[in-house]
Write an enzyme that holds these catalytic residues in place. Structure first.
Site, PDB file in Angstrom:
ATOM      1  CG  LEU A  42      -2.233   0.909   1.213  1.00  0.00           C
ATOM      2  CD1 LEU A  42      -3.131   0.700   0.101  1.00  0.00           C
ATOM      3  CD2 LEU A  42      -2.819   0.612   2.556  1.00  0.00           C
ATOM      4  CG  ASP A  43       1.131   3.460  -3.523  1.00  0.00           C
ATOM      5  OD1 ASP A  43       2.142   2.501  -3.910  1.00  0.00           O
ATOM      6  OD2 ASP A  43       0.297   3.919  -4.413  1.00  0.00           O
ATOM      7  NE  ARG A  44       6.834   8.559   3.229  1.00  0.00           N
ATOM      8  CZ  ARG A  44       7.788   9.366   3.214  1.00  0.00           C
ATOM      9  NH1 ARG A  44       8.398   9.404   1.986  1.00  0.00           N
ATOM     10  NH2 ARG A  44       8.100  10.132   4.128  1.00  0.00           N
ATOM     11  CG  ASP A  45       0.768   8.839  -1.876  1.00  0.00           C
ATOM     12  OD1 ASP A  45       0.596   7.562  -2.050  1.00  0.00           O
ATOM     13  OD2 ASP A  45       0.937   9.439  -2.915  1.00  0.00           O
ATOM     14  CB  SER A  46      -2.558   4.707  -0.203  1.00  0.00           C
ATOM     15  OG  SER A  46      -2.514   5.228  -1.591  1.00  0.00           O
TER      16      SER A  46
END
Length: 199
Positions: A42-46
């Protein structure tokens, strides 16, 4: 029995236990359990649901594209998610790494009980935002963000709500719980047709 950890990953946390660049928040500060590994990323900004397990076959099943495990996201997007944009997401859009489409997608109200994000999303008074719920059965890099951008709805905030039957229900950001999990049934190889008799 495999261990399965459900974590509500906060914004700005890496989906890994170490950071080569150092200084960034990782899972090590949230899940003090040795020997578990992330099932997909899961992306850092998600934000939202991240699964971890100590079982290799279960990790492979959840993560592998062939398994087609559905993943549902709730996205706050810039602009109005009208019927035309939603229809394009259902029918499919072309990304640089190939076509992509939503299994399901619908416009929703802002989710009830949603925690504030730190830092908050950028806000522009003259541009409305809206929420959509979108399910995909792939896991390409930043796929949901690229899909919404392709139909003119840049994603401002992205929360993964569920993976398969596992959800964020009653799981505050930064917290985790353990659930029971069973290994997927092994598929038997297709029977080979009998060879014709030699003459």
């Amino acid at each position: 029995m495999p261990r399965l950890i459900l974590l509500n990953k906060p914004y700005d946390v890496l989906s890994q236990f170490t950071d080569r660049a150092e200084g960034r928040a990782t899972l090590a500060s949230l899940v003090p359990i040795p020997g578990v590994y992330v099932c997909g990323r899961l992306d850092r900004d998600s934000e939202g649901l991240l699964l971890l397990t100590d079982n290799g076959p279960l990790q492979h099943h959840i993560s592998h594209p062939r398994s087609k495990v559905p993943k549902t996201y709730r996205a706050q997007v810039e602009g109005v998610a009208d019927k035309a944009a939603l229809d394009r997401l259902r029918q499919g859009v072309t990304l640089r790494d190939g076509p992509a489409r939503a299994v399901t997608v619908e416009a929703i109200d802002e989710p009830a009980g949603l925690w504030p994000r730190d830092p908050p999303i950028r806000w522009r008074a003259n541009i409305p935002t809206s929420w959509i719920e979108l399910t995909i059965d792939e896991g390409r890099n930043r796929m949901v963000r690229r899909m919404t951008a392709a139909v003119g709805l840049p994603t401002l905030r992205l929360i993964r709500w569920s993976i398969g039957d596992w959800t964020l229900e009653n799981l505050p950001p930064g917290s985790w719980r353990e659930e029971t999990a069973s290994l997927p049934a092994r598929r038997r190889p297709a029977a080979k047709p009998p060879r014709p008799p030699r003459r």
